[in-house]
Design a protein around this motif. Structure first.
Motif, PDB file in Angstrom:
ATOM      1  N   GLU A   1     -31.169  25.539 101.719  1.00 48.47           N
ATOM      2  CA  GLU A   1     -32.276  24.899 102.431  1.00 48.47           C
ATOM      3  C   GLU A   1     -33.478  24.708 101.514  1.00 48.47           C
ATOM      4  O   GLU A   1     -33.886  25.621 100.803  1.00 48.47           O
ATOM      5  CB  GLU A   1     -32.685  25.727 103.648  1.00 48.47           C
ATOM      6  N   PHE A   2     -34.037  23.493 101.536  1.00 54.72           N
ATOM      7  CA  PHE A   2     -35.263  23.150 100.830  1.00 54.72           C
ATOM      8  C   PHE A   2     -36.334  22.798 101.858  1.00 54.72           C
ATOM      9  O   PHE A   2     -36.045  22.123 102.857  1.00 54.72           O
ATOM     10  CB  PHE A   2     -35.052  21.930  99.935  1.00 54.72           C
ATOM     11  N   GLU A   3     -37.555  23.210 101.594  1.00 56.56           N
ATOM     12  CA  GLU A   3     -38.683  22.805 102.432  1.00 56.56           C
ATOM     13  C   GLU A   3     -39.240  21.480 101.921  1.00 56.56           C
ATOM     14  O   GLU A   3     -39.541  21.345 100.733  1.00 56.56           O
ATOM     15  CB  GLU A   3     -39.776  23.862 102.411  1.00 56.56           C
ATOM     16  N   LEU A   4     -39.366  20.503 102.806  1.00 52.07           N
ATOM     17  CA  LEU A   4     -40.004  19.238 102.466  1.00 52.07           C
ATOM     18  C   LEU A   4     -41.498  19.390 102.690  1.00 52.07           C
ATOM     19  O   LEU A   4     -41.932  19.772 103.778  1.00 52.07           O
ATOM     20  CB  LEU A   4     -39.430  18.124 103.335  1.00 52.07           C
ATOM     21  N   THR A   5     -42.311  19.121 101.662  1.00 47.35           N
ATOM     22  CA  THR A   5     -43.754  19.325 101.747  1.00 47.35           C
ATOM     23  C   THR A   5     -44.490  17.997 101.610  1.00 47.35           C
ATOM     24  O   THR A   5     -43.912  16.978 101.244  1.00 47.35           O
ATOM     25  CB  THR A   5     -44.257  20.269 100.640  1.00 47.35           C
ATOM     26  N   GLY A   6     -45.789  18.030 101.869  1.00 44.16           N
ATOM     27  CA  GLY A   6     -46.639  16.883 101.609  1.00 44.16           C
ATOM     28  C   GLY A   6     -46.763  15.928 102.776  1.00 44.16           C
ATOM     29  O   GLY A   6     -46.191  16.138 103.854  1.00 44.16           O
TER      30      GLY A   6
ATOM     31  N   HIS B   1     -41.393  18.003  96.936  1.00 45.11           N
ATOM     32  CA  HIS B   1     -42.783  17.578  97.099  1.00 45.11           C
ATOM     33  C   HIS B   1     -42.869  16.059  97.277  1.00 45.11           C
ATOM     34  O   HIS B   1     -42.745  15.296  96.306  1.00 45.11           O
ATOM     35  CB  HIS B   1     -43.610  18.012  95.901  1.00 45.11           C
ATOM     36  N   THR B   2     -43.125  15.624  98.493  1.00 44.01           N
ATOM     37  CA  THR B   2     -43.243  14.182  98.736  1.00 44.01           C
ATOM     38  C   THR B   2     -44.509  13.602  98.128  1.00 44.01           C
ATOM     39  O   THR B   2     -44.580  12.393  97.885  1.00 44.01           O
ATOM     40  CB  THR B   2     -43.218  13.872 100.240  1.00 44.01           C
ATOM     41  N   ALA B   3     -45.520  14.441  97.863  1.00 43.09           N
ATOM     42  CA  ALA B   3     -46.796  13.929  97.357  1.00 43.09           C
ATOM     43  C   ALA B   3     -46.669  13.274  95.988  1.00 43.09           C
ATOM     44  O   ALA B   3     -47.530  12.482  95.597  1.00 43.09           O
ATOM     45  CB  ALA B   3     -47.832  15.056  97.300  1.00 43.09           C
ATOM     46  N   LEU B   4     -45.603  13.588  95.237  1.00 47.77           N
ATOM     47  CA  LEU B   4     -45.398  12.990  93.917  1.00 47.77           C
ATOM     48  C   LEU B   4     -44.563  11.721  93.994  1.00 47.77           C
ATOM     49  O   LEU B   4     -44.226  11.125  92.969  1.00 47.77           O
ATOM     50  CB  LEU B   4     -44.743  13.987  92.960  1.00 47.77           C
ATOM     51  N   GLY B   5     -44.224  11.281  95.211  1.00 45.81           N
ATOM     52  CA  GLY B   5     -43.503  10.033  95.385  1.00 45.81           C
ATOM     53  C   GLY B   5     -41.998  10.195  95.285  1.00 45.81           C
ATOM     54  O   GLY B   5     -41.477  11.200  94.787  1.00 45.81           O
TER      55      GLY B   5
END
Length: 695
Positions: free
Chosen positions: A249-254, A363-367
């Motif tokens: 499991e990975f946490e999706l952030t941002g 990290h979604t914040a990095l695209g």
């Protein structure tokens, strides 16, 4: 019959030989399918030249992290013949004979005489005289006390989950505090698999799929050594050992986490993603975590292939090479409830190697795009700046600037810094007349490919700056958002590394055979060679302010082999005194600020095996290239780590013997046991009359 059916692919007409199998399995043959970027962004020569030039702007260095570069420049020398091959098959003795080593730049202790390039059909790991190579860990090595030993003829998915994965790429080693340099923790990516040389052809198809899936992912493993004179070996059953797999499991952030663009039937909240794959390069954060780039994720999904977003990322309605979609519904986004599953891959992943119970994050914040990796530097005001390249022809270079600032010693706080920030994409401008950028790679009249650039905003203060795109859309469909603002189409931006010595940023542009061909972007000053077979390195200077939205740039080198008639440039350094180099990929720095380059694709360019090279960045030797090692046949040089204080270097050797088949292998690296190749992490160490590697 092959375990994975690979259709006949068009071979590159360039000299040498690059594996078509690599293209099929690593990136789903994206180059043969044509570029994904069909936007109408202006080409470089359509952009007005700036009055700022390299001579006006690239002169300064500085910043809070700058260090003094001591020592004198070494005497210039032609590459030597490099016969210290050091087979290092478990005994760590090698057979390097020793010999004189040319004094190295900036006072580094890693002294060597450059080796000669090695023909692409040679299945040897070659190092300078006086050095030997030692496998640290191989594909299939057992990581845990209950893990079985590797057996070529009896591999299983359950065994592979407890063993070191396949095709190791990005590699990082950190000392374990309090161990006096004798113990370390290593982090490794496993980018992709080639089941045709991994497993016998009678392997059950269902089991083959599960073994292949288990060989992907990430590994954390402890290392030990007697002292710095001895090579590292890995520690089976160590406390920090960990495999991160496709069911982890990975946490999706941002900002994009929880949006309607990333929810699925199995994750209606859009915050928990299972696994990671296609991991290429990465980076070490100032707080000790590791970043990994999800790159060619498109090759793992079957999709409708009808939307602009799917087309822009190379997603299509065709069976994948590994056929995971036949056993797992989530790899076929045509299935109801899984339409967004591809949107959950293509991010920068962060892992804490010192906490085996921690949840890794995306990290979604990095695209979202085909990240080669991400590398971090602290701006003078404490903001974290990450540079990342989109590794596809005619795609872009990006920068992320965190909203929060770094706090020394507060790891929990610092691990939030990549969850929120501003995202930019690069636009380059040149200062030479258009007629001088003719696609030949010849240096313009002012003596350098150079100019200025700007970082175009995509997301600022949490708000989209791209008309027609929400913040979530910018971060999930980043390629489309970037197309809308007109950045510069680049020749495969791979590793992007900021130097802590000068704060300049180096971008490896590996190649682009389509540059300047019919219907595609023409040569420009930042990508000056049509049908760019050999690649180049861009140097960016933000004048010590990594949060700046403007920069100066120049090309450090235009790669190739001058002896074969290639048009090259090495910042003006005499071309007859450099090691030939092609297809730069991963970058690293040694302790005194010299740049190191590992290559991927040299066989298709200059016809030699890939290798690791040192480049001097200052003084009279600026631009000098020296080859340190060469990897075996079909292999790619990945994950370089330079420990010049230990007179040592590490590389990950990926896909050796890629063009072979079970029963007709082309490489037997590293054990040379006449069975088959094993991708491995290798340490090269100065021989001091000792050595007792556990191999």
């Amino acid at each position: 019959m092959a375990l994975i059916d690979i259709p006949l692919l068009m071979k590159d007409a360039a000299r040498g030989k690059r594996s078509a199998v690599t293209c099929a399995l690593k990136c789903a043959n994206q180059c043969a399918a044509g570029p994904c970027n069909h936007s109408d962004n202006p080409t470089f020569r359509d952009i007005a030249s700036s009055a700022l030039t390299r001579r006006a702007v690239l002169g300064g260095t500085g910043g809070a992290l700058a260090i003094a570069l001591g020592g004198t420049q070494g005497a210039l020398a032609d590459p030597g013949n490099g016969n210290g091959k050091g087979q290092g098959i478990g005994n760590g003795k090698g057979n390097g004979k020793g010999g004189s080593r040319v004094p190295a730049p900036n006072g580094t202790k890693l002294l060597f005489e450059a080796i000669a390039p090695v023909d692409f059909e040679v299945d040897e790991f070659t190092v300078p005289e006086g050095y030997a190579w030692h496998p640290v860990i191989r594909w299939g090595d057992p990581l845990f006390d209950d893990a079985p030993d590797f057996d070529w003829n009896a591999q299983s998915a359950e065994a592979q989950k407890r063993q070191f994965g396949y095709n190791n790429d990005y590699t990082e080693i950190q000392e374990i505090p309090g161990s006096n340099g004798k113990r370390a923790v290593m982090f490794v990516n496993h980018e992709y698999t080639n089941e045709n040389i991994m497993l016998p052809p009678e392997t059950d198809e269902g089991e083959l799929i599960e073994i292949g899936m288990a060989a992907h992912g990430l590994t954390v493993v402890e290392l030990e050594r007697k002292n710095t004179n001895f090579p590292y070996s890995y520690v089976q059953g160590a406390e920090l050992n960990r495999r991160i797999l496709l069911d982890t499991e990975f946490e999706l952030t941002g900002p994009a986490a929880g949006s309607d663009l990333v929810t699925t039937v199995e994750d209606p909240e859009g915050t928990t993603v299972l696994g990671t794959f296609g991991n290429c390069s990465g980076g070490l954060t100032p707080w000790g975590t590791l970043l990994s780039g999800e790159e060619n994720f498109h090759g793992y999904f079957r999709t409708p292939g009808t939307s602009d977003a799917e087309k822009r990322y190379g997603l299509a309605d065709k069976a994948t090479a590994r056929n995971w979609e036949s056993k797992h519904d989530r790899f076929d986004s045509r299935n109801e409830g899984y339409e967004n599953e591809p949107n959950r891959f293509g991010y920068i992943v962060e892992v804490d190697p010192f906490d085996p119970t921690s949840t890794p994050r995306k990290h979604t914040a990095l695209g979202r795009f085909k990240h080669e990796g991400a590398n971090v530097i602290l701006a003078e005001d404490g903001h974290v700046v990450a540079y990342t390249g989109d590794d596809e022809v005619f795609d872009y270079l990006y920068k992320f600037v965190s909203h929060g600032t770094y706090v020394e010693g507060d790891k929990a706080h610092n691990m939030t810094l990549l969850t929120s920030g501003d995202l930019y994409v690069a636009k380059f401008s040149g200062n030479s007349p258009a007629a001088e950028i003719d696609g030949s790679g010849a240096v313009p009249a002012d003596g350098s490919f150079d100019g200025t650039g700007e970082w175009l905003p995509l997301l600022v203060d949490g708000e989209s700056t791209v008309p027609g795109f929400s913040a979530e859309e910018v971060l999930v469909h980043t390629r489309l958002a970037a197309d809308a603002v007109g950045p510069t189409k680049m020749d495969r931006c791979e590793d992007v590394e900021p130097s802590l010595a000068t704060r300049r940023v180096y971008v490896a542009c590996t190649n682009n055979s389509g540059r300047g061909t019919a219907g595609k972007a023409s040569a420009d000053e930042a990508n000056p060679r049509a049908e760019n077979r050999d690649g180049h390195i861009v140097e960016i200077d933000e004048q010590g302010d990594q949060t700046s939205t403007t920069f100066a740039w120049n090309l450090l080198m235009v790669c190739g082999d001058p002896a074969q008639g290639d048009t090259t440039d090495f910042s003006g350094f005499p071309v007859e005194q450099v090691s030939p180099i092609s297809c730069p990929d991963n970058l690293a720095f040694d302790a005194v600020g010299n740049l190191w380059i590992s290559t991927d694709g040299a066989p298709s360019g200059i016809g030699y095996n890939d290798g690791l090279f040192r480049v001097t960045l200052d003084g009279d030797s600026h631009g000098r290239v020296e080859q340190f090692l060469s990897v075996p046949r079909d292999g790619e040089t990945c994950g370089p780590i330079i420990r010049d204080e230990d007179r040592s270097a590490f590389v990950s050797v990926q896909h050796p013997g890629e063009d072979g088949a079970w029963g007709a292998q082309l490489s037997y690296f590293p054990d040379y046991d006449e069975v088959g190749p094993k991708p491995s992490v290798v340490q090269v160490l100065l021989e001091r009359g000792r050595g007792n590697s556990k191999g």
